[in-house]
Design a protein around this motif. Structure first.
Motif, short mmCIF file in Angstrom:
data_model
loop_
_atom_site.label_atom_id
_atom_site.label_comp_id
_atom_site.label_asym_id
_atom_site.label_seq_id
_atom_site.Cartn_x
_atom_site.Cartn_y
_atom_site.Cartn_z
N LEU A 25 0.81 -1.23 0.00
CA LEU A 25 0.00 0.00 0.00
C LEU A 25 0.84 1.28 0.00
O LEU A 25 0.54 2.19 -0.78
N PRO A 26 1.89 1.40 0.83
CA PRO A 26 2.67 2.64 0.79
C PRO A 26 3.28 2.92 -0.60
O PRO A 26 3.23 4.05 -1.08
N ALA A 27 3.81 1.89 -1.24
CA ALA A 27 4.40 2.08 -2.57
C ALA A 27 3.33 2.38 -3.61
O ALA A 27 3.53 3.22 -4.49
N LEU A 28 2.18 1.74 -3.52
CA LEU A 28 1.09 1.98 -4.47
C LEU A 28 0.54 3.39 -4.32
O LEU A 28 0.13 4.01 -5.31
N ARG A 29 0.53 3.90 -3.11
CA ARG A 29 0.01 5.24 -2.86
C ARG A 29 0.86 6.31 -3.55
O ARG A 29 0.36 7.35 -3.94
N ARG A 30 2.16 6.06 -3.71
CA ARG A 30 3.07 7.06 -4.28
C ARG A 30 3.20 6.98 -5.80
O ARG A 30 3.91 7.78 -6.40
N LEU A 31 2.53 6.03 -6.42
CA LEU A 31 2.68 5.86 -7.87
C LEU A 31 2.04 7.01 -8.64
O LEU A 31 0.91 7.40 -8.35
N PRO A 32 2.75 7.51 -9.65
CA PRO A 32 2.12 8.49 -10.54
C PRO A 32 1.27 7.76 -11.58
O PRO A 32 1.47 6.58 -11.83
N ALA A 83 10.43 -2.87 -4.72
CA ALA A 83 11.51 -1.97 -5.15
C ALA A 83 11.17 -1.34 -6.50
O ALA A 83 11.41 -0.15 -6.72
N ALA A 84 10.61 -2.13 -7.42
CA ALA A 84 10.22 -1.60 -8.73
C ALA A 84 9.12 -0.55 -8.57
O ALA A 84 9.13 0.48 -9.26
N LEU A 85 8.17 -0.79 -7.67
CA LEU A 85 7.12 0.21 -7.42
C LEU A 85 7.70 1.48 -6.81
O LEU A 85 7.30 2.59 -7.21
N ALA A 86 8.63 1.32 -5.89
CA ALA A 86 9.26 2.50 -5.28
C ALA A 86 10.01 3.33 -6.33
O ALA A 86 9.96 4.56 -6.31
#
Length: 197
Positions: free
Chosen positions: A53-60, A186-189
């Motif tokens: 969830l944290p990484a998904l929240r930051r996705l453009p 890591a890829a999402l980040a």
């Protein structure tokens, strides 16, 4: 049902035209994912979603969530909406995608992927029903095993959930290796980092 939690669905043809601008998340088990997935899809099994969830929240950009037929991806979109993350779901899932003739990425030839979860459930349910019927010749009480599975299948259809699939997803070949999930996160980040100009 809360309309704000209803996922927005797009069909395979629309998804294909928008694919370069979408981050695709496949919520199936790692075995199902290995058997064939959308190009550029990242695998985050539904039961591991909280960690992502944290990484998904930051996705453009937009997020497209996929599964085999669309049921699990709708559930994932509802979870995301509950955390303020808007996502799209693919109507018909990877089955619908392949049915329209679009490419599925698979491992190298010769490597063997796990069966789709639906197929695993059919095999397990069928085996238990047959065992219950066969053992029923020894003692009629064994037929209750078959009746229990039949009742579970009816409940599964009515609620669009599947307890057997939840149990089967815990088997080793359906679980992500920690390194695989860490690589996906890591890829999402990396995708979520602002571009340096």
């Amino acid at each position: 049902m809360n309309p704000q939690l209803d996922p927005v669905a797009i069909d395979a043809d629309e998804a294909r035209t928008r694919l370069p601008g979408l981050t695709v998340i496949d919520v199936r088990t790692p075995g199902e994912y290995a058997a064939g997935h959308l190009p550029e899809a990242l695998n985050i099994p539904l039961d591991q979603f909280d960690r992502a969830l944290p990484a998904l929240r930051r996705l453009p950009g937009e997020l497209l969530v996929v599964c085999a037929s669309g049921a699990r991806s709708q559930n994932a979109c509802r979870v995301l909406a509950g955390h303020g993350i808007r996502a799209l779901t693919l109507t018909g899932g990877t089955q619908g995608w392949a049915g329209r003739g679009h490419e599925l990425r698979r491992p190298a030839p010769g490597s063997r992927g796990a069966w789709a979860m639906e197929r695993q459930v059919r095999l397990t349910a069928g085996t238990i029903v047959l065992a219950g019927l066969a053992l029923g010749f020894l003692h009629p009480a064994w037929q209750l095993l078959s009746a229990g599975i039949a009742g579970g299948l009816v409940f599964s259809a009515l609620t669009n959930t599947c307890g057997m699939a939840a149990l089967l997803s815990k088997l080793p070949f359906n679980r992500p290796r920690p390194a695989d999930l860490e690589a996906t996160l890591a890829a999402l980040a990396e995708r979520g980092r602002p571009a340096v100009t």
